[in-house]
Design an enzyme around this catalytic site. Structure first.
Site, PDB file in Angstrom:
ATOM      1  CG  HIS A   1      -1.377  -0.405   1.334  1.00 54.16           C
ATOM      2  ND1 HIS A   1      -2.422  -1.798   2.346  1.00 54.16           N
ATOM      3  CD2 HIS A   1      -3.397  -1.409   0.748  1.00 54.16           C
ATOM      4  CE1 HIS A   1      -3.554  -2.187   2.434  1.00 54.16           C
ATOM      5  NE2 HIS A   1      -3.767  -2.391   1.094  1.00 54.16           N
TER       6      HIS A   1
ATOM      7  CB  CYS B   1      -2.605   0.506   8.233  1.00 51.16           C
ATOM      8  SG  CYS B   1      -0.553   0.523   7.154  1.00 51.16           S
TER       9      CYS B   1
HETATM   10  N1  ARG Z   1      -3.001  -7.699   7.289  1.00 51.00           N
HETATM   11  C1  ARG Z   1      -3.635  -6.560   6.137  1.00 51.00           C
HETATM   12  C2  ARG Z   1      -3.025  -6.436   4.938  1.00 51.00           C
HETATM   13  O1  ARG Z   1      -2.590  -7.066   4.481  1.00 51.00           O
HETATM   14  C3  ARG Z   1      -2.600  -4.995   6.794  1.00 51.00           C
HETATM   15  C4  ARG Z   1      -2.895  -3.823   6.084  1.00 51.00           C
HETATM   16  C5  ARG Z   1      -2.081  -2.393   6.146  1.00 51.00           C
HETATM   17  N2  ARG Z   1      -2.693  -0.990   6.191  1.00 51.00           N
HETATM   18  C6  ARG Z   1      -1.976  -0.166   4.968  1.00 51.00           C
HETATM   19  N3  ARG Z   1      -3.318   0.679   4.862  1.00 51.00           N
HETATM   20  N4  ARG Z   1      -1.011  -0.095   4.901  1.00 51.00           N
HETATM   21  O2  ARG Z   1      -4.398  -5.623   3.974  1.00 51.00           O
END
Ligand code: ARG
Length: 295
Positions: free
Chosen positions: A180, A276
């Site tokens: 992300h 996040c």
């Molecule tokens: N375990 C989650 C996923 O892989 C973590 C999300 C983290 N969120 C972020 N906005 N980076 O989707």
């Protein structure tokens, strides 16, 4: 929930949080499973510590309940892109998280019913986009920095641009570890951007330098990225992040920021940090200044 004049952030209660599957290279169900009760306790403490740090930084935090079987709901940054009281709900790339869409959609619909949002829609079916994690609002430049290539698809960019009617700067993500945009890019109130170059394509790095200006670029080091420090929440001069290395703290302090480090290890075990774990609900773009034709 309730939106006040303070910056308004949504968090999700960690009651149902766990690390039980692997959808990014940081996730460690084995480590979690070695002592789930202790991890659950630590996660509750970490979430509470983040909540207080955000309030101390001047934010109002609303808490949404989580849901059983949807452990990653604690990362509401992925739930939607929100600007100007308009919410565009995500379409998750990984089936493990798709069940979150209906819960978040219901939460945003209820904000609309209470007059706190005006419009709630969702990305079209079959177009993956994972919310504010891949669409970071730059208030100074009045644009979205938009990540694509890992979870969110390139095809989502035009939809974001149309729905919000604001400019968008596409940034291609090339590393599965930085899946992300918010894991490797942070836009700050003073106009700086903190970013981790190995996560971006050559074109992406060139766009950041061109749009941000070299004097505004702060390069994140390996330790900053691995510690999820880039995944931070910026409120005015305050920055709340997972515990930073002293070097990064000093660099940001020199630029006039007040940095609060929080122990977020239980969430880093799932590949997430402070940004996040939040979703900003009250971002507004500045109205275009149109020269009034004197009558
Ligand atoms: N375990 C989650 C996923 O892989 C973590 C999300 C983290 N969120 C972020 N906005 N980076 O989707």
């Amino acid at each position: 929930m309730h939106i006040t004049a303070k910056p308004s952030l949504l968090m999700v209660a960690p009651t149902h949080y766990e690390v039980s599957y692997v959808i990014n290279p940081w996730m460690q169900p084995g480590a979690w499973g070695s002592d789930p009760a202790a991890h659950r306790r630590d996660a509750a403490a970490a979430s509470a510590a983040l909540h207080s740090a955000l309030e101390a930084a001047g934010a109002h935090v609303s808490i949404l309940p989580g849901a059983a079987g949807l452990p990653d709901m604690v990362f509401p940054a992925n739930a939607a892109v929100i600007l100007n009281r308009r919410a565009l709900v995500a379409r998750f790339a990984c089936s493990e998280r798709r069940g979150e869409e209906a819960h978040f959609r219901a939460a945003f619909d209820s904000l609309r019913a209470r007059g706190l949002l005006d419009v709630v829609e969702q990305y079209p079916e079959g177009i993956f986009q994972e919310g504010a994690g891949d669409a970071i609002w730059d208030d100074g430049r009045q644009l979205f920095w938009a990540g694509y290539g890992q979870r969110s698809e390139r095809a989502s960019l035009a939809i974001t641009e149309d729905f919000f009617d604001v400019p968008l700067m596409p940034l291609e993500l090339v590393s599965p570890r930085f899946y992300h945009l918010d894991t490797c890019f942070l836009s700050l109130s003073g106009g700086e951007v903190l970013y981790y170059p190995p996560a971006f394509s050559e074109e992406g790095k060139a766009s950041i330098a061109a749009v941000a200006g070299r004097e505004n670029v702060i390069l994140a080091q390996d330790e900053d990225a691995a510690g999820f420090c880039v995944n931070a929440v910026n409120i005015g001069r305050h920055i709340v992040m997972a515990r930073p290395p002293q070097r990064l703290r000093d660099e940001l302090t020199e630029r006039g920021y007040v940095v609060t480090g929080v122990d977020l290890d239980p969430f880093i075990l799932s590949g997430g940090g402070a940004y996040c774990m939040t979703l900003r609900l009250d971002r507004e773009s500045k109205p275009l200044v149109v020269e009034a034709a004197a009558e």
